[in-house]
Write an enzyme that holds these catalytic residues in place. Structure first.
Site, PDB file in Angstrom:
ATOM      1  N   GLN A  77     136.709  -1.637  32.329  1.00 29.56           N
ATOM      2  CA  GLN A  77     137.358  -0.654  33.212  1.00 29.56           C
ATOM      3  C   GLN A  77     137.770  -1.278  34.549  1.00 29.56           C
ATOM      4  O   GLN A  77     138.881  -1.046  35.032  1.00 29.56           O
ATOM      5  CB  GLN A  77     136.403   0.508  33.471  1.00 29.56           C
ATOM      6  CG  GLN A  77     136.084   1.295  32.212  1.00 29.56           C
ATOM      7  CD  GLN A  77     135.114   2.412  32.530  1.00 29.56           C
ATOM      8  OE1 GLN A  77     135.471   3.414  33.137  1.00 29.56           O
ATOM      9  NE2 GLN A  77     133.873   2.241  32.136  1.00 29.56           N
ATOM     10  N   HIS A  81     141.980  -2.762  37.199  1.00 31.16           N
ATOM     11  CA  HIS A  81     142.507  -2.722  38.569  1.00 31.16           C
ATOM     12  C   HIS A  81     143.182  -4.071  38.844  1.00 31.16           C
ATOM     13  O   HIS A  81     142.514  -5.066  39.123  1.00 31.16           O
ATOM     14  CB  HIS A  81     141.374  -2.400  39.557  1.00 31.16           C
ATOM     15  CG  HIS A  81     140.921  -0.977  39.410  1.00 31.16           C
ATOM     16  ND1 HIS A  81     141.428   0.041  40.172  1.00 31.16           N
ATOM     17  CD2 HIS A  81     140.074  -0.406  38.534  1.00 31.16           C
ATOM     18  CE1 HIS A  81     140.896   1.185  39.787  1.00 31.16           C
ATOM     19  NE2 HIS A  81     140.068   0.939  38.794  1.00 31.16           N
ATOM     20  N   ARG A 166     129.830 -14.521  20.089  1.00 27.49           N
ATOM     21  CA  ARG A 166     129.907 -13.424  21.071  1.00 27.49           C
ATOM     22  C   ARG A 166     130.666 -12.215  20.529  1.00 27.49           C
ATOM     23  O   ARG A 166     130.598 -11.133  21.110  1.00 27.49           O
ATOM     24  CB  ARG A 166     130.533 -13.914  22.366  1.00 27.49           C
ATOM     25  CG  ARG A 166     131.977 -14.336  22.218  1.00 27.49           C
ATOM     26  CD  ARG A 166     132.542 -14.861  23.503  1.00 27.49           C
ATOM     27  NE  ARG A 166     133.755 -15.616  23.244  1.00 27.49           N
ATOM     28  CZ  ARG A 166     134.724 -15.802  24.132  1.00 27.49           C
ATOM     29  NH1 ARG A 166     134.595 -15.328  25.338  1.00 27.49           N
ATOM     30  NH2 ARG A 166     135.784 -16.499  23.827  1.00 27.49           N
ATOM     31  N   ARG A 193     137.668   5.970  41.358  1.00 31.69           N
ATOM     32  CA  ARG A 193     136.375   5.704  40.713  1.00 31.69           C
ATOM     33  C   ARG A 193     135.185   6.376  41.401  1.00 31.69           C
ATOM     34  O   ARG A 193     134.080   6.370  40.847  1.00 31.69           O
ATOM     35  CB  ARG A 193     136.146   4.183  40.618  1.00 31.69           C
ATOM     36  CG  ARG A 193     137.245   3.441  39.881  1.00 31.69           C
ATOM     37  CD  ARG A 193     137.408   3.900  38.446  1.00 31.69           C
ATOM     38  NE  ARG A 193     138.362   3.047  37.722  1.00 31.69           N
ATOM     39  CZ  ARG A 193     138.592   3.122  36.420  1.00 31.69           C
ATOM     40  NH1 ARG A 193     137.948   4.009  35.680  1.00 31.69           N
ATOM     41  NH2 ARG A 193     139.480   2.331  35.839  1.00 31.69           N
TER      42      ARG A 193
END
Ligand SMILES: Cc1cc2nc3c(=O)[nH]c(=O)nc-3n(C[C@H](O)[C@H](O)[C@H](O)COP(=O)(O)OP(=O)(O)OC[C@H]3O[C@@H](n4cnc5c(N)ncnc54)[C@H](O)[C@@H]3O)c2cc1C
Length: 259
Positions: A77, A81, A166, A193
């Site tokens: 998330q 930005h 991973r 946020r």
């Protein structure tokens, strides 16, 4: 546990922003730009920028955070930005022998859910290490067969194994990062946020970041936060209905007394 540190920021961030504004609106010279920028004049320039909606001078103040104990879910998330810089611990170069993960509070509260979650994490950790070992052994054998000495082959194979192992790691997996945002981007980040519509983990992080930057640049961040601080909630049907509570929470964070 989430840890957030403000590890560096533009010295005198508000003065730097005010200087940029002063340059835009007066016949000032670079050599004397900072002269006479008292606290009072700085505040006046900052509120003028807010009134005019002139946001680019705010971009000159940068803030760098060290963040750890957050999940890969949060990472997905926060890296949306785009007006920010990120350095994130690599799962490619670091094998997660000591497997840490974030437990969502709602899962923590419900014993049966928590037990299922912990069992899943245990299983994930075992499968990850098992897969990494299988890959490492196979790659080592290939390199040794190609003439490489055993120690060098294992070192190279271990790195290569991490790359693919991973893929089985969960979103809950902890990560750490260094992130830099300028004040304008931070204002946008806090608007999105710190809002109750944001997911709990990134909201908690955003509030911690707010608490770190506010004392350093109170004029820049006085009105920063969810959009309901400045007026009616713009979220429509998605509104949490708790605007008053949110306003009170941010007033308390600014150290203001209840009216
Ligand atoms: C409650 C909530 C729910 C969300 N749900 C989803 C979801 O379901 N799916 C999903 O994919 N994302 C979702 N997001 C992420 C969201 O869409 C944004 O990607 C994220 O919040 C970053 O915001 P931003 O673009 O404003 O930030 P930044 O990328 O930092 O951009 C800052 C500002 O710069 C400008 N800008 C940047 N890039 C461009 C561009 N290319 N063109 C024009 N202007 C630009 C915009 O004004 C933007 O607001 C959600 C976010 C929130 C807060």
């Amino acid at each position: 546990m989430m840890q957030v540190n403000l590890i560096a920021y533009t010295p005198e961030p508000e003065k730097v922003v005010a200087a940029a504004a002063k340059l835009c609106y007066s016949d000032s010279h670079i050599g004397t730009l900072l002269d006479g920028l008292t606290e009072e004049k700085t505040v006046r320039f900052l509120s003028m920028l807010t009134d005019l909606g002139h946001a680019s001078p705010i971009e000159h103040a940068n803030f760098t955070f060290g963040i750890e104990g957050v999940s890969r879910t949060l990472l997905a998330q926060i890296t949306r930005h785009r007006i920010a810089s990120f350095s994130v611990q690599s799962q490619r170069y670091v094998r997660l022998d000591d497997f840490h993960y974030v437990i969502p509070p709602e899962i923590e509260k419900i014993p049966a859910a928590k037990a299922a979650f912990l069992a899943s994490m245990d299983e994930d950790a075992k499968r990850y290490l098992d897969l990494a070992k299988k890959l490492e052994d196979a790659h080592t054998a290939e390199y040794v067969a190609a003439g490489m000495d055993e120690a060098a082959a294992r070192k190279k194979a271990a790195k290569q194994a991490n790359e693919d192992a991973r893929f089985v790691l969960p979103n809950a997996c902890e990560t750490k990062m260094v992130m830099t945002m300028n004040a304008r981007s931070l204002q946008n980040f806090f608007a999105l946020r710190c809002c109750n519509r944001a997911q709990w983990e990134i909201r908690a992080l955003a509030k911690e970041m707010w608490k770190l930057v506010y004392p350093v640049a109170p004029e820049l961040f006085r009105n920063a936060g969810p959009r309901c601080l400045a007026g009616p909630c713009p979220e429509g049907r998605m509104c949490c209905g708790k605007a008053e509570q949110v306003r009170a929470e941010f007033a308390a964070m600014r150290g203001e007394k209840k009216q």
